[in-house]
Design an enzyme around this catalytic site. Sequence first.
Site, PDB file in Angstrom:
ATOM      1  N   LYS A  42       0.818  -1.210   0.000  1.00 10.06           N
ATOM      2  CA  LYS A  42       0.000   0.000   0.000  1.00 10.06           C
ATOM      3  C   LYS A  42       0.856   1.266   0.000  1.00 10.06           C
ATOM      4  O   LYS A  42       0.351   2.352  -0.269  1.00 10.06           O
ATOM      5  CB  LYS A  42      -0.957  -0.011   1.192  1.00 10.06           C
ATOM      6  CG  LYS A  42      -2.013  -1.115   1.031  1.00 10.06           C
ATOM      7  CD  LYS A  42      -2.969  -1.178   2.189  1.00 10.06           C
ATOM      8  CE  LYS A  42      -4.136  -2.119   1.911  1.00 10.06           C
ATOM      9  NZ  LYS A  42      -3.834  -3.528   2.265  1.00 10.06           N
TER      10      LYS A  42
HETATM   11  C1  LIG Z   1      -4.595  -4.601   1.757  1.00  8.49           C
HETATM   12  C2  LIG Z   1      -3.913  -5.902   1.782  1.00  8.49           C
HETATM   13  C3  LIG Z   1      -4.317  -6.969   0.941  1.00  8.49           C
HETATM   14  C4  LIG Z   1      -5.548  -6.896   0.069  1.00  8.49           C
HETATM   15  O1  LIG Z   1      -5.341  -6.150  -1.090  1.00  8.49           O
HETATM   16  P1  LIG Z   1      -6.562  -5.685  -2.010  1.00  8.49           P
HETATM   17  O2  LIG Z   1      -5.932  -4.910  -3.105  1.00  8.49           O
HETATM   18  O3  LIG Z   1      -7.476  -4.864  -1.156  1.00  8.49           O
HETATM   19  O4  LIG Z   1      -7.259  -6.917  -2.513  1.00  8.49           O
HETATM   20  C5  LIG Z   1      -3.562  -8.126   0.940  1.00  8.49           C
HETATM   21  N1  LIG Z   1      -2.478  -8.264   1.756  1.00  8.49           N
HETATM   22  C6  LIG Z   1      -2.069  -7.270   2.573  1.00  8.49           C
HETATM   23  C7  LIG Z   1      -0.892  -7.505   3.442  1.00  8.49           C
HETATM   24  C8  LIG Z   1      -2.760  -6.068   2.614  1.00  8.49           C
HETATM   25  O5  LIG Z   1      -2.356  -5.102   3.442  1.00  8.49           O
END
Ligand SMILES: *Cc1c(COP(=O)(O)O)cnc(C)c1O
Length: 429
Positions: free
Chosen positions: A107
């Site tokens: 993210k």
């Molecule tokens: C947010 C997150 C996900 C999920 O990702 P999406 O794009 O919302 O499907 C998977 N793994 C981790 C570690 C995350 O922080």
Amino acid sequence: MNYYSLNNKTHKVSFEEAVIQGLAPDRGLYFPETITPLSPAFFETIETISHEEIAFEAIKQFVGSEIPEAELKQILKETLSFDFPLVKVEENVFSLELFHGPTMAFKDVGARFMSRCLAYFNRNKNQKNTVLVATSGDTGGAVASGFLGVKGVEVVILYPSGKVSDIQERQLTTLGQNITALEVDGVFDDCQDMVKKAFLDEDLKYKNLTSANSINIARWLPQMFYIFFAYRELKKHNKPIILSCPSGNFGNICAGIMAKRLGLPIAHFVASTNANDTVPRFLEKGNYEPKPSIATISNAMDVGNPSNFIRIQELYDNDLAAFQKDFSSYSFTDAETEATLKTIYKNTNYIAEPHGAVGYLGLKKEMQQHPNAVGVFLETAHPIKFLDIVEPALNIKLPIPTQIESVLHQEKVSIKIKSYEEMKNYLLK
Ligand SMILES: *Cc1c(COP(=O)(O)O)cnc(C)c1O
């Protein structure tokens, strides 16, 4: 470039407005009006092109003339200032490690891109934007780090008290400056409900609230970049590529499908989920029935109603047959996930964490039907962020990376709240 609301295609806004608003006034997600594939020549020479150039080619049509080329390139340079290694785990199976950024979660990419776009749009304005975000763990830290010190932006993060890991809590409560953490007496869904309510609250209109979840196009679209980077490395194998994303809100997988629309040759997508199986059930039964979220050991994917799924349906024009040809989705239990962490480590020495392990499981399942393919799963967080699960499962002690070390000794500062009214009073003061 214009974006329309998925609730009303005649409601159109610019890139800037879509980023600043997050969601359309009718609560619809924004979607680009046109998608133009990149030239075949780009893919023929992609292995000679730098990450920043690839990202520029991928994103430029979605930004249009709203950010000049030089500024956009600078934003990309800052966004992509870390590695995206593709690690071979076993024959034809690769882990795309997305955890080398400042908070060790994928993210970071979207949060850094979005924050710098907002900073650009605010460069000559006196107005302030307030980024309001609910987190079950990783979003909060990435947003806090990505937006720290950004001009004209206040960040307010809601997190459920006692429900995030110690490391995650420190990442979002220790930075100070323009970042405030509200510690909610409740669960993640309570935080999420407060955020949703705030967006509809007329009294808060003047605060210019926006979201920093993957519903925001400036968080979602840059997630295409690393799918391109994976292809850049995998191209030489000359085999069909299967991409498996451990999925919660389905932002990564939706970005992958968008990359395919731009011409990226991904043969098949796998959305791997934990017990929150709304999409696997949809593919099996044909009706979309969201459910309240279920707590699992891959808690960043504990989402009962994935917000980006509607964008995926739009990308396939709601054509279920075409969608199923490209896309599979499988759900796995915590027991399967933990057992897989162990087998991966035993067989290959690779240390995965629960989200990556779910991605690996989906990939392996799909590859049974594509024996000549090469597969990649996303490793979405560093194992240290889920050390409570990884260390006992593998019977190892993980060294603490420097990015994490630096927050462990900072003092936690949060404001405890119990109700929507308390949050609203904070925002209004
Ligand atoms: C947010 C997150 C996900 C999920 O990702 P999406 O794009 O919302 O499907 C998977 N793994 C981790 C570690 C995350 O922080």
